[in-house]
Each structure stands twice: as structure tokens, then as C-alpha cells.
Design a protein around this motif. Structure first.
Motif, PDB file in Angstrom:
ATOM      1  N   LEU A  72       0.813  -1.205   0.000  1.00 18.53           N
ATOM      2  CA  LEU A  72       0.000   0.000   0.000  1.00 18.53           C
ATOM      3  C   LEU A  72       0.856   1.267   0.000  1.00 18.53           C
ATOM      4  O   LEU A  72       0.364   2.341  -0.353  1.00 18.53           O
ATOM      5  CB  LEU A  72      -0.926  -0.001   1.220  1.00 18.53           C
ATOM      6  N   PHE A  73       2.102   1.154   0.408  1.00 17.52           N
ATOM      7  CA  PHE A  73       2.989   2.323   0.372  1.00 17.52           C
ATOM      8  C   PHE A  73       3.235   2.748  -1.065  1.00 17.52           C
ATOM      9  O   PHE A  73       3.170   3.933  -1.407  1.00 17.52           O
ATOM     10  CB  PHE A  73       4.308   2.004   1.072  1.00 17.52           C
ATOM     11  N   TYR A  74       3.517   1.773  -1.927  1.00 16.69           N
ATOM     12  CA  TYR A  74       3.730   2.073  -3.336  1.00 16.69           C
ATOM     13  C   TYR A  74       2.421   2.089  -4.121  1.00 16.69           C
ATOM     14  O   TYR A  74       2.391   2.541  -5.264  1.00 16.69           O
ATOM     15  CB  TYR A  74       4.678   1.047  -3.961  1.00 16.69           C
ATOM     16  N   GLY A  75       1.365   1.537  -3.511  1.00 11.53           N
ATOM     17  CA  GLY A  75       0.070   1.560  -4.159  1.00 11.53           C
ATOM     18  C   GLY A  75      -0.036   0.630  -5.348  1.00 11.53           C
ATOM     19  O   GLY A  75      -0.758   0.925  -6.302  1.00 11.53           O
ATOM     20  N   THR A  76       0.652  -0.511  -5.294  1.00 11.64           N
ATOM     21  CA  THR A  76       0.594  -1.430  -6.421  1.00 11.64           C
ATOM     22  C   THR A  76       0.969  -2.834  -5.950  1.00 11.64           C
ATOM     23  O   THR A  76       1.477  -3.016  -4.840  1.00 11.64           O
ATOM     24  CB  THR A  76       1.555  -0.995  -7.541  1.00 11.64           C
ATOM     25  N   ASP A  77       0.707  -3.829  -6.792  1.00 16.50           N
ATOM     26  CA  ASP A  77       1.123  -5.205  -6.518  1.00 16.50           C
ATOM     27  C   ASP A  77       2.559  -5.377  -6.995  1.00 16.50           C
ATOM     28  O   ASP A  77       2.885  -5.091  -8.149  1.00 16.50           O
ATOM     29  CB  ASP A  77       0.228  -6.206  -7.253  1.00 16.50           C
ATOM     30  N   LEU A  78       3.413  -5.827  -6.096  1.00 19.01           N
ATOM     31  CA  LEU A  78       4.812  -6.078  -6.422  1.00 19.01           C
ATOM     32  C   LEU A  78       5.067  -7.575  -6.390  1.00 19.01           C
ATOM     33  O   LEU A  78       4.453  -8.306  -5.602  1.00 19.01           O
ATOM     34  CB  LEU A  78       5.734  -5.365  -5.426  1.00 19.01           C
ATOM     35  N   GLU A  79       5.962  -8.030  -7.219  1.00 18.51           N
ATOM     36  CA  GLU A  79       6.329  -9.443  -7.255  1.00 18.51           C
ATOM     37  C   GLU A  79       7.610  -9.648  -6.469  1.00 18.51           C
ATOM     38  O   GLU A  79       8.590  -8.917  -6.654  1.00 18.51           O
ATOM     39  CB  GLU A  79       6.519  -9.901  -8.698  1.00 18.51           C
ATOM     40  N   ILE A  80       7.584 -10.629  -5.579  1.00 20.75           N
ATOM     41  CA  ILE A  80       8.745 -10.877  -4.735  1.00 20.75           C
ATOM     42  C   ILE A  80       9.075 -12.369  -4.731  1.00 20.75           C
ATOM     43  O   ILE A  80       8.230 -13.217  -4.994  1.00 20.75           O
ATOM     44  CB  ILE A  80       8.513 -10.411  -3.280  1.00 20.75           C
ATOM     45  N   TYR A  81      10.330 -12.649  -4.416  1.00 15.88           N
ATOM     46  CA  TYR A  81      10.797 -14.008  -4.141  1.00 15.88           C
ATOM     47  C   TYR A  81      11.257 -14.034  -2.682  1.00 15.88           C
ATOM     48  O   TYR A  81      11.975 -13.133  -2.241  1.00 15.88           O
ATOM     49  CB  TYR A  81      11.958 -14.389  -5.046  1.00 15.88           C
TER      50      TYR A  81
END
Length: 372
Positions: free
Chosen positions: A143-152
Motif C-alpha cells: 500500500l505504500f507504493y500503491g501497487t502489486d509487487l512481485e517478490i521471491y
């Protein structure tokens, strides 16, 4: 039959890091002397079971779990075959009856005993270093960046047996007395359920924590997983296996997510830098523009700067150009408009250059025109 008359001493083997259940071992010699050559699945009355600290002993018979010993120490087993070496059996039956009864029973089974007794030990210590890693990228709604991020994500978790009887009945495969979490079949199921719970727990923290803060929130992640009603959160009630801790060693962005975060950070830094100096920069820029505009209309460097500073103090530097275009500037004490003042000063400057006015006279008239 005579070999099985020996009383046994059964204890736990050395557990490796990931062993959950191990079969009991029988002590068959001491200092290289003496040997117990009885069958591995026969346990005579009077035999001793040594339960080390951090283990629980299970005695299995033909009917399943016969006895569970969870307290450490040495225990005498009394539900096995009668033995001529056991004092209670000798007093109750006598040596002859013990041997004759056992021989008669075995004749019908081709010399085999109808009894089967095995001892196994469950590891009650924390089982650590169970590695996990995502095979593909996980979606983290930051929510800080306001987007879905992909992580490993990579790390390890640890478990501990909280209910050994439930573990043996529900987790251990049937008729198995040795089991390790290194077994691919058990590990695959546990990892699949753990990763489902891990993804859910991590995303539950997205409202409060940025993605870079996740490694410091392992306790919150573990608590979230344990409190779940599905997957790893059900291990304790299903298998008697409790999730103790989760250690997140590394969380990496996918290439696309890393680029998004980099662009966001650069823009954020640029905006913050602008916010810190915008007011001051706008004021200075407005004053310079006004001074240059007046100077270009014939008042010279010194007059342009003086007039520009005076005009800037009366106008809002943020919208000076717009205000000048939209409405006439405030009039000086002489009642002249701004255009009239500029035209008058231009004529006075021509008179000064022609030598008709002295510098002193020009300065006096300039002050009158500007209302200074």
C-alpha cells in the motif's frame, strides 16, 4: 524361544536434526561382553525402556499404540512375554510352566511368537532449519507504493511436536517406526501448506509495513500463520505439530518490481527536493524576471533592479506575470498607471542621455514617478 527369554534394555537412537520418529534400539552388549540375540519384535516382562530427555516413547503391539511414556527416565515393561529371568513371573508361574506354555503356543505358529512388540521414540525438541523458497514470484500488495509487487522469498522455519500421540496417529504413515522431515513426500506437503499460509500472512501485513520491512516482522508473520484456520495454521490440531518460528533470510524483487520501485524512489526524491525549495526559488525567479523586464524597457541595470525589487514586494511572486496580464498594476501616488510610469521614465532617461537633465534631477523625478 529360549533366546527370547532374555530381558531387553531399549533406548532411543541418536536423532539427526530433522528426524521426527526413530525406532528404539536394544542394548545387546556391554564393553564387548554379553549378547542378547532375541527377536527384535519381542519384548519380555521386566525389560527396561530408557526414555531420554526431549523424547516420548511409544510401545506398539498388534493392536496399535499400547503405551505412551512422555516423562524421561527408566521404566520397567510388564505387558510382554513371561520370562524365566523375571522374578515376578517365576514366583507366579514357575520356570517349568513359563517354558512349557511358551513352547506350546509357538508350535501352532511354526515356532513364531503370536506377540509383536516394538518401541519407537518421538523427538520432542524443536526441529529447525526446514528450508523454504518460492518457486515463482509472490504477489505483495504494497500500500505504500500503491501497487502489486512481485517478490521471491527465502528462509527457514521450525516446528515442534506438541502432541506426540496425535502425531503418530494422524501424521505418521501406517506401520512406520522411522520418519524424517527430509522425506520428500512429507516435506512437499508441509512446504505447500506453509507457502500458502506464508503468502496470506505476508499480505496481511501490507497495510502496515513496506516490503523492505518484512524481514524484521518474522514474529508477526509466524503469529499470523499460526492463527490461520487453514494450511499451516491447522498443523497442531491435525498433526500435533506446532509451527514455532519463521526466519525470512531474504526477500527479493522481481526485475519488473525492482524497476517500479526505483522509478518511484527517484520521483519521490525529486518531489521532496522541489517541495523544500519551491517557495524561495519562485520568489527569486519572479524578482529576476520583473527586474529584467523593466531593465529591457530602458531603465538600465541599476534602475531595473530597484524597480524590480519594489514591484516584486507589491506582487505575489507566484503569479506576478498572470496578475500583470489580467489587471493593471497598483498606481503610484502620482495617479499614473504602470505603463504611464514606464513611459514617463523612458522619456526622462532620454532627457538625461541628451544632457538636458542632470543625474540629480533625473533621480528626483524618478522617485516622484515611482512614488518613492
Amino acid at each position: 524361544m529360549l533366546a527370547d527369554q532374555w530381558k531387553d534394555i531399549v533406548t532411543a537412537p541418536a536423532f539427526d536434526e530433522h528426524t521426527v520418529v526413530a525406532p528404539g534400539i536394544r542394548k545387546n552388549s556391554q564393553n564387548g561382553r554379553g549378547a542378547n540375540c532375541g527377536a527384535e519384535d519381542i519384548l519380555s516382562n521386566g525389560s527396561l525402556i530408557f526414555v531420554p530427555e526431549g523424547t516420548a516413547a511409544f510401545v506398539f503391539s498388534q493392536a496399535g499404540i499400547e503405551q505412551v511414556i512422555t516423562a524421561p527416565g527408566g521404566f520397567e515393561y510388564r505387558d510382554g512375554q513371561a520370562s524365566v529371568f523375571d522374578e515376578q513371573d517365576r514366583r507366579g508361574k514357575g520356570i517349568g510352566k513359563i517354558l512349557l506354555d511358551e513352547a506350546a503356543e509357538r508350535v501352532g505358529f511354526s515356532g513364531m511368537s503370536a506377540d509383536e512388540k516394538r518401541v519407537a521414540f518421538v523427538n520432542l525438541h524443536e526441529i529447525r532449519g526446514l528450508r523454504f523458497g518460492t518457486r515463482g514470484p509472490l504477489a505483495y500488495n504494497d500500500l505504500f507504493y500503491g501497487t502489486d509487487l512481485e517478490i521471491y522469498a527465502y528462509g527457514s522455519f521450525s516446528v515442534q511436536v506438541s502432541n506426540p500421540e496425535l502425531l503418530v496417529r494422524n501424521f505418521l504413515p501406517a506401520n512406520v517406526f522411522s520418519y524424517s522431515l527430509d522425506d520428500p513426500k512429507s516435506r512437499t506437503q508441509l512446504l505447500a501448506e506453509f507457502l500458502h499460509s506464508f503468502i496470506s500472512a505476508v499480505n496481511a501485513l501490507s497495510a502496515s509495513y513496506r516490503i523492505s520491512q518484512l524481514p524484521s516482522q518474522t514474529s508477526a508473520i509466524a503469529a499470523q500463520i499460526i492463527s490461520e484456520d487453514d494450511n499451516a495454521g491447522t498443523w497442531e490440531t491435525r498433526f500435533g505439530l506446532k509451527l514455532v518460528s519463521v526466519a525470512v533470510e531474504n526477500i527479493e524483487f522481481s526485475e519488473q518490481s525492482r524497476e517500479l520501485v526505483r522509478q518511484f524512489s527517484e520521483k519521490k526524491m525529486g518531489v521532496r527536493a522541489y517541495e523544500g525549495v519551491s517557495q524561495q526559488a519562485a520568489n527569486v525567479a519572479a524578482q529576476q524576471m520583473i527586474a529584467e523586464g523593466v531593465r529591457d524597457n530602458g531603465l538600465g541595470d541599476g534602475g531595473g533592479m530597484l524597480f524590480g525589487m519594489n514591484l516584486a514586494s507589491a506582487l505575489n511572486p507566484q503569479n506576478a506575470s498572470a496578475a500583470a496580464a489580467a489587471a493593471p498594476a497598483p498606481e503610484a501616488d502620482t495617479g499614473r498607471s504602470l505603463d504611464e510610469q514606464i513611459e514617463t521614465l523612458r522619456k526622462l532617461k532620454d532627457l538625461l542621455d541628451a544632457g538636458i537633465l542632470s543625474q540629480e534631477e533625473f533621480d528626483v523625478k524618478k522617485r516622484e514617478v515611482l512614488g518613492l
